[in-house]
Scaffold this active site. Structure first.
Site, PDB file in Angstrom:
ATOM      1  N   ARG A 100       4.003   0.932  -6.409  1.00 40.70           N
ATOM      2  CA  ARG A 100       4.174  -0.096  -5.565  1.00 40.70           C
ATOM      3  C   ARG A 100       3.067  -1.258  -5.873  1.00 40.70           C
ATOM      4  O   ARG A 100       2.977  -2.289  -5.085  1.00 40.70           O
ATOM      5  CB  ARG A 100       3.751   0.462  -4.344  1.00 40.70           C
ATOM      6  CG  ARG A 100       4.941   1.537  -3.961  1.00 40.70           C
ATOM      7  CD  ARG A 100       4.613   2.477  -2.924  1.00 40.70           C
ATOM      8  NE  ARG A 100       4.475   1.967  -1.415  1.00 40.70           N
ATOM      9  CZ  ARG A 100       5.259   1.485  -0.756  1.00 40.70           C
ATOM     10  NH1 ARG A 100       6.607   1.812  -1.047  1.00 40.70           N
ATOM     11  NH2 ARG A 100       4.987   0.956   0.598  1.00 40.70           N
TER      12      ARG A 100
ATOM     13  N   ASN B 122      -0.461   0.943   6.305  1.00 44.67           N
ATOM     14  CA  ASN B 122       0.187   0.001   5.391  1.00 44.67           C
ATOM     15  C   ASN B 122       0.951  -1.147   6.181  1.00 44.67           C
ATOM     16  O   ASN B 122       1.365  -0.827   7.139  1.00 44.67           O
ATOM     17  CB  ASN B 122       1.363   0.864   4.735  1.00 44.67           C
ATOM     18  CG  ASN B 122       2.313  -0.093   3.756  1.00 44.67           C
ATOM     19  OD1 ASN B 122       1.900  -1.037   3.588  1.00 44.67           O
ATOM     20  ND2 ASN B 122       3.560   0.534   3.591  1.00 44.67           N
ATOM     21  N   GLY B 123       0.659  -2.376   5.823  1.00 49.69           N
ATOM     22  CA  GLY B 123       1.279  -3.236   6.735  1.00 49.69           C
ATOM     23  C   GLY B 123       0.257  -4.475   7.009  1.00 49.69           C
ATOM     24  O   GLY B 123      -0.906  -4.486   6.311  1.00 49.69           O
TER      25      GLY B 123
ATOM     26  N   HIS C  68      24.528 -38.973 -16.879  1.00 45.96           N
ATOM     27  CA  HIS C  68      23.735 -39.675 -17.792  1.00 45.96           C
ATOM     28  C   HIS C  68      23.338 -38.927 -19.033  1.00 45.96           C
ATOM     29  O   HIS C  68      22.387 -38.746 -19.667  1.00 45.96           O
ATOM     30  CB  HIS C  68      22.380 -39.877 -17.456  1.00 45.96           C
ATOM     31  CG  HIS C  68      22.596 -41.088 -16.104  1.00 45.96           C
ATOM     32  ND1 HIS C  68      23.146 -42.381 -16.430  1.00 45.96           N
ATOM     33  CD2 HIS C  68      22.542 -40.923 -14.830  1.00 45.96           C
ATOM     34  CE1 HIS C  68      23.220 -42.816 -15.157  1.00 45.96           C
ATOM     35  NE2 HIS C  68      22.864 -42.121 -14.144  1.00 45.96           N
TER      36      HIS C  68
ATOM     37  N   CYS D  82       0.908  -1.127   0.067  1.00 47.39           N
ATOM     38  CA  CYS D  82       0.092  -0.044  -0.091  1.00 47.39           C
ATOM     39  C   CYS D  82       0.904   1.094   0.134  1.00 47.39           C
ATOM     40  O   CYS D  82       2.014   1.224   0.453  1.00 47.39           O
ATOM     41  CB  CYS D  82      -0.839   0.027   1.105  1.00 47.39           C
ATOM     42  SG  CYS D  82      -1.827  -1.310   1.330  1.00 47.39           S
TER      43      CYS D  82
ATOM     44  N   LYS E 284      16.557 -18.279 -12.625  1.00 45.37           N
ATOM     45  CA  LYS E 284      16.955 -16.803 -12.465  1.00 45.37           C
ATOM     46  C   LYS E 284      18.162 -16.357 -13.487  1.00 45.37           C
ATOM     47  O   LYS E 284      18.221 -15.278 -13.936  1.00 45.37           O
ATOM     48  CB  LYS E 284      17.228 -16.602 -10.907  1.00 45.37           C
ATOM     49  CG  LYS E 284      16.114 -16.583  -9.894  1.00 45.37           C
ATOM     50  CD  LYS E 284      15.387 -15.319  -9.824  1.00 45.37           C
ATOM     51  CE  LYS E 284      14.196 -15.488 -10.871  1.00 45.37           C
ATOM     52  NZ  LYS E 284      13.003 -16.237 -10.469  1.00 45.37           N
TER      53      LYS E 284
ATOM     54  N   TRP F 239      -3.250  -2.100  -1.564  1.00 45.77           N
ATOM     55  CA  TRP F 239      -2.924  -3.505  -2.119  1.00 45.77           C
ATOM     56  C   TRP F 239      -3.429  -4.523  -1.331  1.00 45.77           C
ATOM     57  O   TRP F 239      -3.046  -4.845  -0.096  1.00 45.77           O
ATOM     58  CB  TRP F 239      -1.397  -3.681  -2.467  1.00 45.77           C
ATOM     59  CG  TRP F 239      -1.131  -4.717  -3.552  1.00 45.77           C
ATOM     60  CD1 TRP F 239      -1.153  -4.604  -4.668  1.00 45.77           C
ATOM     61  CD2 TRP F 239      -0.827  -6.065  -3.234  1.00 45.77           C
ATOM     62  NE1 TRP F 239      -0.795  -5.975  -5.123  1.00 45.77           N
ATOM     63  CE2 TRP F 239      -0.628  -6.745  -4.649  1.00 45.77           C
ATOM     64  CE3 TRP F 239      -0.410  -6.841  -1.880  1.00 45.77           C
ATOM     65  CZ2 TRP F 239      -0.378  -8.001  -4.584  1.00 45.77           C
ATOM     66  CZ3 TRP F 239       0.018  -8.082  -2.135  1.00 45.77           C
ATOM     67  CH2 TRP F 239      -0.050  -8.559  -3.379  1.00 45.77           C
TER      68      TRP F 239
ATOM     69  N   GLU G 153      16.798 -16.314 -17.203  1.00 46.93           N
ATOM     70  CA  GLU G 153      15.849 -15.201 -17.416  1.00 46.93           C
ATOM     71  C   GLU G 153      16.452 -13.991 -17.499  1.00 46.93           C
ATOM     72  O   GLU G 153      15.992 -12.952 -18.221  1.00 46.93           O
ATOM     73  CB  GLU G 153      14.517 -15.168 -16.726  1.00 46.93           C
ATOM     74  CG  GLU G 153      14.532 -15.060 -15.121  1.00 46.93           C
ATOM     75  CD  GLU G 153      13.230 -15.471 -14.658  1.00 46.93           C
ATOM     76  OE1 GLU G 153      12.141 -15.615 -15.260  1.00 46.93           O
ATOM     77  OE2 GLU G 153      13.197 -15.682 -13.572  1.00 46.93           O
TER      78      GLU G 153
ATOM     79  N   LYS H  64       5.421 -10.716 -16.828  1.00 44.66           N
ATOM     80  CA  LYS H  64       5.151 -10.825 -15.222  1.00 44.66           C
ATOM     81  C   LYS H  64       4.009 -11.962 -15.343  1.00 44.66           C
ATOM     82  O   LYS H  64       4.032 -12.851 -14.361  1.00 44.66           O
ATOM     83  CB  LYS H  64       4.988  -9.796 -14.605  1.00 44.66           C
ATOM     84  CG  LYS H  64       4.784  -9.650 -13.114  1.00 44.66           C
ATOM     85  CD  LYS H  64       6.118 -10.047 -12.539  1.00 44.66           C
ATOM     86  CE  LYS H  64       5.819 -10.240 -11.002  1.00 44.66           C
ATOM     87  NZ  LYS H  64       6.883 -11.190 -10.632  1.00 44.66           N
TER      88      LYS H  64
ATOM     89  N   GLU I 292      15.547 -23.178  -9.372  1.00 42.87           N
ATOM     90  CA  GLU I 292      15.215 -21.849  -9.493  1.00 42.87           C
ATOM     91  C   GLU I 292      16.323 -20.883  -9.733  1.00 42.87           C
ATOM     92  O   GLU I 292      16.264 -19.975 -10.312  1.00 42.87           O
ATOM     93  CB  GLU I 292      14.479 -21.442  -7.905  1.00 42.87           C
ATOM     94  CG  GLU I 292      13.937 -19.978  -7.835  1.00 42.87           C
ATOM     95  CD  GLU I 292      13.342 -19.557  -8.817  1.00 42.87           C
ATOM     96  OE1 GLU I 292      12.555 -20.261  -9.803  1.00 42.87           O
ATOM     97  OE2 GLU I 292      12.763 -18.303  -8.555  1.00 42.87           O
TER      98      GLU I 292
END
Ligand code: G6P
Length: 613
Positions: free
Chosen positions: A27, A103-104, A509, A2, A490, A77, A493, A608, A486
C-alpha cells in the site's frame, strides 16, 4: 495508503502485527509503529520507527521485546506532516488513556484541534490522527460514557474519511474500531479477533471475516466481535469466507493494481476535494498561498513530465478561461534547458506524483534561482519537490503502485480546478455565486466518476475488438485535446500500440496521411461549443477509411450518426468534465493491455519514478 492491523487473543500480539503490516507494505508507507499491552498491565508500550518496516522489526527484535496479547499496528503514508517518528502512529491521548491508529483524512482536524487545545489538550505531532484519538478521550471523560458513545460522538464531529482502531487503558484485551469511507475488514477465530485495512494482513490466520460498513463501530475481544451503529444499537452481520489467494487479496480482488487504482479515483478525488474545499468555499490556507500573491500574478508557468505535463495542458485551458490569466505549459526537460523568459509577478507550478522526477526538480530549482515563487502539486509528502517548493498543494490520491498513473492524475486535476476557482475569485473574474455553483459541480464529480466506472464492460468489449490495432489516434479540441494526450499515453504505455494525440484541427496538416482502412480514431467530444468542429475532423478520417469511436456526454446522441461506437459520461461543468472523460480512456488502455497479455502494472522500459534526466 496507510495500513492498519489489530489483534487480540492468546498469542503475543507484536509478531502478528508486524507480519500483518508486512503484508500491507504494497500500500506504500514511510514509517511504521505498534502499540501492545498485556491484560495484567494498564500501560501500553508504543514503538515507532521512520522508514522501512524492517527498522521496526529490528527495533523490537521481531516483536519479542514488546510482550502482550492485544495490540494495534500501522504503516503510515504521510498526509499531514513529514514521515518522522513523532508523526508515525500509534498516537496516544494526552494522558495515554486512549491509543489508536488511523487511515484516512480528517478534513476539519484544525478546528477540532483548536477545540481540544482550549480544553487543555497537548499535541506532539502534526497529524490529524492525534486529534481524533484525543477527541475520543475528551468525550469518554467528559460524559463518563462508554467507548461506543464516546467514539460515536467523535464520529459525528469528524468530517472526512477514517478507519480507526483504538485501545482504552481501562478496557484490557479490547480493540474498538470505527469506519467511514476508508477500508477495514475484521477477522475472527475461536480465540482471537483481528482488524486490518486489507485482507492479506490476516489471511494466514483466518478466512472468516466481517465487513464493517460506513459509520459503524465494532468491539473486538478474543474470539468475539460485536458491531454498533451511530445510535449505539447493536448490528448483526454475517461472516464472509475469503476464497481469494494471497496475491489476489493484495489487489482487493482486482486483477491488477492499475484497475484497483482506476476504481479508487472517486475516493482520491473526494479526499483531495475535502482538503481544499471547506464550508462551500475553496480554502488554500494549507498551501501557504495568500490572496495577495494570487491577486498580484501576471502569468503562470506550469511544468511537469508525462501525465503531470498533461494535467498542465488541461490547466492552461481551465486557468486561462476561469481566472483570465496567461498560462504557459512546459515539459520540465525543455523548460530547464531553454533559458525561459519568466516575467515578473509570476508563479511557477510544478506538478509531480512522486515529487522526485529529476527534470521537474531541476525546473523547480531553476525557477527558484530566478527568484520566482514555486507552487508544488505533489502526491508524496516529504518528497524532494514537496520540501523545496515555496508552497505545497498536496494531492490525496494515496500511494500509486501501477507504473501508469491514474488516480494521482485525477487528483492533480482537482487541485488545478480548486486553484482556478480561487484565482478567478480573488481576481474578480468569477462572482461568489458562480464560485458556489462551481464548487457544487466539483463536489458532484466523485459520484459521477463512480457512474462512469459502472460502464466498464462496454469498454472491455471494445478493447478486445481493437487489441490488434497498429495505430490509434486521439483527437479533441480545448480540454478534449488535453484529455486526448493522456488517453493516448495510457494506450501506448500499457498496450504497446502506437498511438498519438492531436489537436483535432491539426490532423489535416500531415497526420491524416496515416489514416488507412480500419485505423481507429477516437474523438473526445465533451466541449459542446467545439463538438461540431471535431466531428467534422472525424468525418474527414472516416472518408479515408477510419473506424470512429466517440467519447461524449449523455444527451449528445447524434454523435452516433458519425461514430461507429460511442461512450457516454455524465454531463458536468465543461471545465471539469475531463475528470470524467479520462476514465473510459484509462479503462480502454488497461483492457487493451490485458487483452494483449501485457504486464500492465509494470510495462516494459518504464519506471514509476524517473530520477534521472
Ligand atoms: C514517469 C511515469 C509517468 C509519470 C511521469 C512523471 O514517466 O511513468 O506515469 O507521469 O514519470 O512522474 P511524476 O512522479 O513527476 O508525476
Amino acid at each position: 495508503m496507510c495500513g492498519i492491523v489489530g489483534y487480540t487473543g492468546n498469542e503475543n500480539a507484536a509478531p502478528i502485527l508486524l507480519a500483518g503490516l508486512t503484508k500491507l507494505e504494497y500500500r506504500g508507507y514511510d514509517s511504521a509503529g505498534i502499540a501492545v499491552r498485556d491484560l495484567s498491565r494498564d500501560d501500553v508500550a508504543v514503538v515507532k520507527s521512520p522508514g522501512r518496516l524492517l527498522n521496526l522489526i529490528q527495533k523490537t527484535d521481531n516483536g519479542a521485546s514488546v510482550p502482550g496479547t492485544c495490540g494495534v499496528g500501522h504503516t503510515r503514508w504521510a498526509t499531514h506532516g513529514e514521515p518522522t517518528e513523532t508523526n508515525a502512529h500509534p498516537h496516544s491521548s494526552a494522558d495515554d488513556d486512549v491509543v489508536g491508529v488511523h487511515n484516512g483524512i480528517i478534513e476539519n482536524y484544525q478546528e477540532l484541534k483548536e477545540k481540544l487545545l482550549r480544553h487543555g489538550y497537548v499535541f506532539h505531532s502534526e497529524t490529524d490522527t492525534e486529534v481524533a484519538v484525543n477527541l475520543v478521550d475528551y468525550y469518554y471523560k467528559k460524559y463518563k460514557i462508554g467507548p461506543i458513545d464516546a467514539i460515536a460522538k467523535a464520529m459525528v464531529r469528524i468530517r472526512g474519511s477514517y478507519a480507526l482502531a483504538l485501545m482504552f487503558r481501562d478496557l484490557p484485551g479490547e480493540i474498538w474500531v470505527a469506519r467511514k469511507d476508508s477500508p477495514m475488514v475484521i477477522g475472527v477465530t475461536e480465540n482471537s479477533a483481528f482488524v486490518a485495512s486489507d485482507v492479506p494482513a490476516i489471511l494466514s490466520y483466518t478466512r472468516q471475516v466481517y465487513y464493517i460498513d460506513n459509520l459503524e463501530m465494532a468491539r473486538l475481544t478474543p474470539g468475539h466481535v460485536s458491531f454498533f451503529n451511530l445510535d449505539g444499537d447493536e448490528v448483526f452481520k454475517d461472516l464472509t469466507e475469503i476464497t481469494w489467494d494471497a496475491e489476489a487479496a493484495e489487489k482487493g480482488g482486482f486483477e491488477h493494481f492499475m484497475l484497483k487504482e482506476i476504481h479508487e479515483q472517486p475516493r482520491a478525488v473526494r479526499d483531495t476535494l475535502g482538503s481544499y474545499i471547506r464550508e462551500g468555499a475553496v480554502d488554500l490556507s494549507a498551501t501557504g498561498l495568500t490572496e495577495e500573491l494570487l491577486r498580484s500574478l501576471e502569468r503562470i508557468y506550469i511544468i511537469g513530465c508525462g501525465s503531470a505535463y498533461h494535467v498542465g495542458v488541461s490547466a492552461k485551458y481551465v486557468l486561462e478561461d476561469m481566472a483570465d490569466i496567461p498560462v504557459e505549459v512546459d515539459l520540465a526537460s525543455e523548460f530547464r534547458y531553454r533559458d525561459p523568459k519568466i516575467v515578473k509577478n509570476s508563479l511557477v507550478v510544478v506538478i509531480s506524483q512522486s515529487g522526485e522526477t529529476a527534470d521537474t526538480l531541476a525546473a523547480l530549482r531553476l525557477a527558484k534561482e530566478r527568484g520566482v515563487p514555486v507552487l508544488g502539486i505533489v502526491n508524496v509528502v516529504g518528497s524532494t519537490i514537496a520540501r523545496e517548493c515555496d508552497y505545497c498543494m498536496y494531492t490525496y490520491a494515496g500511494p500509486e503502485i501501477a507504473v501508469a498513473t491514474t488516480k494521482a492524475y485525477s487528483a492533480q486535476l482537482i487541485n488545478v480546478y480548486a486553484l482556478a476557482i480561487e484565482l478567478g475569485r480573488v481576481r474578480g473574474v468569477i462572482t461568489e455565486d458562480r464560485c458556489g455553483e462551481l464548487i457544487s459541480e466539483l463536489n458532484a464529480l466523485p459520484d459521477k466518476m463512480a457512474k462512469v466506472l459502472e460502464n466498464k464492460e462496454r469498454i472491455q468489449w471494445f478493447a478486445a475488438k481493437y487489441a490488434n490495432a497498429r495505430d490509434i489516434f486521439f483527437i479533441g479540441r480545448g480540454v478534449d485535446h488535453a484529455i486526448s494526450l493522456e488517453g493516448s499515453l495510457k494506450m501506448k504505455e500499457i498496450s504497446y500500440i502506437h498511438s498519438e494525440a492531436y489537436a483535432a484541427g491539426e490532423l489535416k496538416h500531415g497526420t491524416i496521411s496515416l489514416i488507412e482502412d480500419g485505423t481507429l480514431v477516437i474523438g473526445v467530444l465533451t466541449q459542446n461549443e467545439l463538438l461540431e468542429k471535431t466531428v467534422s475532423n472525424m468525418v474527414e478520417c472516416k472518408a479515408r477509411g477510419a473506424y470512429l469511436m466517440g467519447l461524449t456526454s449523455y444527451g449528445n446522441y447524434n454523435i452516433e450518426d458519425t461514430a461507429n461506437f460511442t461512450i457516454y459520461v455524465p454531463k458536468a461543468e465543461r471545465h471539469f468534465i475531463g475528470s470524467l472523460a479520462i476514465i473510459p480512456l484509462q479503462l480502454l488502455g488497461y483492457y487493451t493491455g490485458v487483452a494483449k497479455g501485457v504486464d500492465v502494472d509494470k510495462p516494459r522500459n518504464l519506471a514509476k519514478s524517473v530520477t534521472v534526466e
